[in-house]
Design a protein around this motif. Structure first.
Motif, PDB file in Angstrom:
ATOM      1  N   LYS A   1      -4.510 -91.209   4.633  1.00  0.00           N
ATOM      2  CA  LYS A   1      -3.869 -92.481   4.922  1.00  0.00           C
ATOM      3  C   LYS A   1      -2.794 -92.433   3.894  1.00  0.00           C
ATOM      4  N   GLU A   2      -3.301 -92.416   2.691  1.00  0.00           N
ATOM      5  CA  GLU A   2      -2.412 -92.355   1.674  1.00  0.00           C
ATOM      6  C   GLU A   2      -1.241 -91.481   1.344  1.00  0.00           C
ATOM      7  N   LEU A   3      -1.557 -90.292   1.743  1.00  0.00           N
ATOM      8  CA  LEU A   3      -0.623 -89.369   1.966  1.00  0.00           C
ATOM      9  C   LEU A   3       0.452 -89.228   3.001  1.00  0.00           C
ATOM     10  N   THR A   4      -0.153 -89.775   4.052  1.00  0.00           N
ATOM     11  CA  THR A   4       0.656 -89.642   5.337  1.00  0.00           C
ATOM     12  C   THR A   4       1.170 -90.786   6.078  1.00  0.00           C
ATOM     13  N   GLY A   5       0.290 -92.009   5.547  1.00  0.00           N
ATOM     14  CA  GLY A   5       0.368 -92.942   6.442  1.00  0.00           C
ATOM     15  C   GLY A   5      -0.234 -93.397   7.649  1.00  0.00           C
ATOM     16  N   ILE A   6      -0.932 -92.449   8.067  1.00  0.00           N
ATOM     17  CA  ILE A   6      -1.801 -92.303   9.338  1.00  0.00           C
ATOM     18  C   ILE A   6      -3.342 -92.402   8.963  1.00  0.00           C
ATOM     19  N   LYS A   7      -3.706 -93.317   9.848  1.00  0.00           N
ATOM     20  CA  LYS A   7      -5.413 -93.441   9.710  1.00  0.00           C
ATOM     21  C   LYS A   7      -5.937 -92.633  10.831  1.00  0.00           C
ATOM     22  N   ILE A   8      -6.706 -91.569  10.411  1.00  0.00           N
ATOM     23  CA  ILE A   8      -7.338 -90.850  11.428  1.00  0.00           C
ATOM     24  C   ILE A   8      -8.651 -91.095  11.635  1.00  0.00           C
ATOM     25  N   ASP A   9      -9.387 -90.561  12.628  1.00  0.00           N
ATOM     26  CA  ASP A   9     -10.770 -91.062  12.833  1.00  0.00           C
ATOM     27  C   ASP A   9     -11.686 -89.561  12.654  1.00  0.00           C
ATOM     28  N   VAL A  10     -12.710 -89.870  11.994  1.00  0.00           N
ATOM     29  CA  VAL A  10     -13.553 -88.640  11.695  1.00  0.00           C
ATOM     30  C   VAL A  10     -14.834 -88.726  12.591  1.00  0.00           C
ATOM     31  N   PRO A  11     -14.967 -88.199  13.643  1.00  0.00           N
ATOM     32  CA  PRO A  11     -16.495 -88.672  14.503  1.00  0.00           C
ATOM     33  C   PRO A  11     -17.364 -87.792  13.816  1.00  0.00           C
TER      34      PRO A  11
ATOM     35  N   SER B   1       8.654 -74.996   4.212  1.00  0.00           N
ATOM     36  CA  SER B   1       9.244 -75.447   3.028  1.00  0.00           C
ATOM     37  C   SER B   1       8.306 -76.274   1.996  1.00  0.00           C
ATOM     38  N   ARG B   2       7.457 -77.072   2.645  1.00  0.00           N
ATOM     39  CA  ARG B   2       6.631 -77.865   1.763  1.00  0.00           C
ATOM     40  C   ARG B   2       5.571 -77.136   0.904  1.00  0.00           C
ATOM     41  N   ASN B   3       5.502 -75.838   1.137  1.00  0.00           N
ATOM     42  CA  ASN B   3       4.774 -74.943   0.412  1.00  0.00           C
ATOM     43  C   ASN B   3       5.485 -74.023  -0.479  1.00  0.00           C
ATOM     44  N   ASP B   4       6.898 -74.391  -0.693  1.00  0.00           N
ATOM     45  CA  ASP B   4       7.717 -73.527  -1.597  1.00  0.00           C
ATOM     46  C   ASP B   4       7.257 -73.413  -2.576  1.00  0.00           C
TER      47      ASP B   4
ATOM     48  N   LEU C   1       5.319 -83.089  -3.547  1.00  0.00           N
ATOM     49  CA  LEU C   1       5.398 -81.891  -2.464  1.00  0.00           C
ATOM     50  C   LEU C   1       6.840 -81.240  -2.755  1.00  0.00           C
ATOM     51  N   SER C   2       6.913 -79.771  -2.352  1.00  0.00           N
ATOM     52  CA  SER C   2       8.214 -79.268  -2.587  1.00  0.00           C
ATOM     53  C   SER C   2       8.958 -79.763  -1.458  1.00  0.00           C
ATOM     54  N   SER C   3      10.362 -79.994  -1.942  1.00  0.00           N
ATOM     55  CA  SER C   3      11.064 -80.530  -0.863  1.00  0.00           C
ATOM     56  C   SER C   3      11.692 -79.408   0.188  1.00  0.00           C
TER      57      SER C   3
ATOM     58  N   GLY D   1       4.337 -89.452  13.515  1.00  0.00           N
ATOM     59  CA  GLY D   1       4.408 -90.949  13.120  1.00  0.00           C
ATOM     60  C   GLY D   1       4.221 -90.772  11.831  1.00  0.00           C
ATOM     61  N   GLU D   2       4.237 -89.564  10.944  1.00  0.00           N
ATOM     62  CA  GLU D   2       3.859 -89.812   9.525  1.00  0.00           C
ATOM     63  C   GLU D   2       5.003 -90.418   8.718  1.00  0.00           C
ATOM     64  N   MET D   3       4.602 -91.003   7.567  1.00  0.00           N
ATOM     65  CA  MET D   3       5.725 -91.743   6.733  1.00  0.00           C
ATOM     66  C   MET D   3       6.517 -90.350   5.791  1.00  0.00           C
ATOM     67  N   GLU D   4       7.311 -90.410   5.281  1.00  0.00           N
ATOM     68  CA  GLU D   4       8.005 -89.349   4.543  1.00  0.00           C
ATOM     69  C   GLU D   4       7.081 -88.946   3.622  1.00  0.00           C
ATOM     70  N   ARG D   5       6.634 -87.784   3.743  1.00  0.00           N
ATOM     71  CA  ARG D   5       5.562 -87.078   2.863  1.00  0.00           C
ATOM     72  C   ARG D   5       6.230 -86.884   1.343  1.00  0.00           C
TER      73      ARG D   5
END
Ligand code: SF4
Ligand code: SF4
Ligand code: SF4
Length: 518
Positions: free
Chosen positions: A209-219, A366-369, A507-509, A494-498
């Motif tokens: 959530k902190e990294l992406t702004g998305i609350k995921i579910d872990v069943p 590029s995020r892994n650049d 993150l590598s831009s 729906g992710e926020m700017e990472r």
């Protein structure tokens, strides 16, 4: 051959604590250390071993064959990483096997009984037993040597037999017995109880959530889910494994996979494999049992080495057939995983590669650049499973800079990390660093040639052991799982700017790296 074995500090593993031996109901449980002069063996130890050998020879035709057919051609001699790293002749696969073969010859062949030492037969003595212990716990059961043997002799299996025999006398090591006993008690190597398992997953949810702004579910323990997901427990406990876990969770959320974890089958790894057939079977059983209880259709497995050795080569016959499950079909792409028809277990690399192949993921390489990546084939997934292309296909799709190590050190010829098969302890670090030397040397080569600074792999033991190995021999090279890089590159709906990668680092831009894109 008769040189007395020396238990030098740093080169051998400690004996298993008595409470864990007792928990698993192992024979002759006692406090015992390999460096003790007196091993406290039962008075009839010799009969126990000879009888045990007879049983194994009758049970496994391959064992009998491997004892008989070696022509000592030497093709395997220089192929073992422990021989290359230590220079100790008894670490040559042919001589490692000879430690057992010489005793076999003495008690199970006519020539050996009559001519004794003239035909290389040896009487079983305590010194030989000690030698077995030392060298069968300096073999990571990686099977590299088997690749070069014209007769297909697999010294890994000889090591397995040697360890089974030592078990009969209660001679085993802490780093195998403790995780195995924890796993038997709680379902995982670390002894994490179900509630703590749930809390760990909640912690991962918060991080995502902190990294992406998305609350995921872990069943967890969700009855009627389509898929049961099983991973090595290190993924939710250790580092850098943790980032692989975040990657899995983000991926499953993004593709809307109907899946569940099990708080009881909370371990894919199986240290029983390094102990005995019986223990391996016992520990693995929980996976199918949980799949049955949770009424899933099929099973998906995470990034682990020996977990896959058990699944791929033994599970169907030791705990199967799993006729209550369905032939795995990806609910997202419709791909039928025919290779998993009998086990009903699909490897996460197969699953993810299939998603990418069908354009189901939006990926920003590029995020892994900041990483120049190479791939270490874990012996169990590579040599024992043939899983060569899927991880490479994923890597080429999630990062811009990927380079292979030299041909004779990858794919089926890969070199082990030096810490597999239960040898990842602290007390034998010198042996591990020597055994891992050929792997490290190949990494050093690509570091110097291409500037590699990240080694991706799909094995929990590798993730735990390679950082120390590279720090010692190479320097400036990190280790990650494939799904950490997938998680970084994955553009979630729906992710926020990472701004941070899964390690919480900037993150590598990619904006300054246009030239790197393919
Ligand atoms: S299985 Fe691996 S560690 Fe064991 S003898 Fe063969 S190459 Fe060496
Ligand atoms: S390659 Fe095979 S036959 Fe040749 S020495 Fe090694 S185990 Fe024996
Ligand atoms: S730990 Fe990894 S590299 Fe080492 S033996 Fe196991 S799979 Fe192979």
């Amino acid at each position: 051959m008769d040189k007395k074995v020396e238990f030098k500090k740093g080169t051998y593993c400690f004996g298993a604590p008595v409470k864990h031996q007792k928990y698993l109901d192992l024979p002759f449980a006692r406090e015992w250390q390999p460096h003790n002069e007196d091993w406290g063996l039962p008075h009839n130890w010799k009969e126990i071993i000879i009888q045990g050998m007879k049983t194994l020879l009758n049970r496994y035709r391959s064992f009998k064959l491997f004892m008989d057919v070696c022509v000592r051609c030497g093709a395997c001699a220089d192929k073992c990483h422990f021989f290359i790293g230590t220079g100790d002749p008894k670490n040559m696969p042919v001589l490692r096997a000879e430690l057992l073969r010489s005793v076999y010859r003495r008690y199970f062949t006519l020539q050996g009984r009559i001519f004794g030492r003239l035909v290389g037969a040896r009487d079983l003595t305590e010194e030989i037993l000690k030698e077995w212990f030392y060298y069968f716990y300096q073999c990571t059961e990686c099977r590299r040597c088997s690749l070069y043997c014209p007769y297909g002799i697999d010294t890994c299996e000889i090591t397995m037999m040697g360890r089974e025999l030592l078990n009969l006398l209660g001679c085993n090591i802490q780093w195998i017995i403790e995780p195995a006993s924890n796993s038997y008690r709680t379902g995982n190597h670390l002894g994490v109880p179900p509630l703590a398992f749930k809390e760990t997953m909640e912690f991962a949810v918060d991080e995502i959530k902190e990294l992406t702004g998305i609350k995921i579910d872990v069943p967890i323990n969700k009855k009627g889910a389509e898929v049961l997901f099983v991973a090595p427990s290190a993924d939710y406990f250790a580092s850098p494994h943790w980032y692989t876990l975040l990657g899995y969770l983000m991926l499953f959320h993004e593709v809307g996979l109907d899946y569940t974890w099990s708080a009881f089958a909370s371990e894919g790894g199986n240290f029983g494999l390094f102990h005995s057939y019986e223990l391996m079977k016992k520990l693995n059983a929980k996976i199918y049992e949980e799949a049955k209880r949770l009424r899933v259709k099929w099973i998906l497995g995470g990034e682990c080495g020996h977990m896959w050795r058990v699944i791929h080569q033994y599970m169907d016959t030791i705990n199967g057939p799993a006729d209550f499950l369905e032939e795995p079909v990806s609910p997202i792409t419709g791909t039928r995983f025919e290779n998993a028809k009998s086990t009903k277990v699909v490897h996460i690399a197969e699953f993810t590669a299939d998603l990418i192949f069908h354009n189901k993921l939006k990926l920003d390489k590029s995020r892994n650049d900041k990483w120049v990546v190479t791939f270490h084939d874990s012996c169990n997934t590579a040599r024992s499973m043939g899983l060569f292309e899927e991880p490479r296909f994923i890597l080429r799709n999630v990062c811009n800079r990927f380079y292979e190590m030299p041909e004779n050190t990858i794919r089926e010829k890969t070199f082990c990390c030096g810490s597999g098969a239960g040898l990842g302890a602290d007390e034998n670090l010198e042996a591990r660093l020597k055994g891992g030397f050929p792997r490290a040397y190949a990494v050093k080569y690509v570091k110097e040639k291409y500037g590699v600074n990240m080694v991706a792999c799909m094995c929990a033991i590798d993730k735990a052991s390679l950082p120390t190995l590279f720090e010692y021999w190479v320097g400036g090279v990190d280790v990650c799982g494939i799904h950490e890089l997938v998680g970084n590159a994955l553009v979630m709906t729906g992710e926020m700017e990472r701004t941070k990668d899964l390690r919480g680092e900037p993150l590598s831009s990619g904006k300054n790296n246009e030239d790197l894109r393919q």
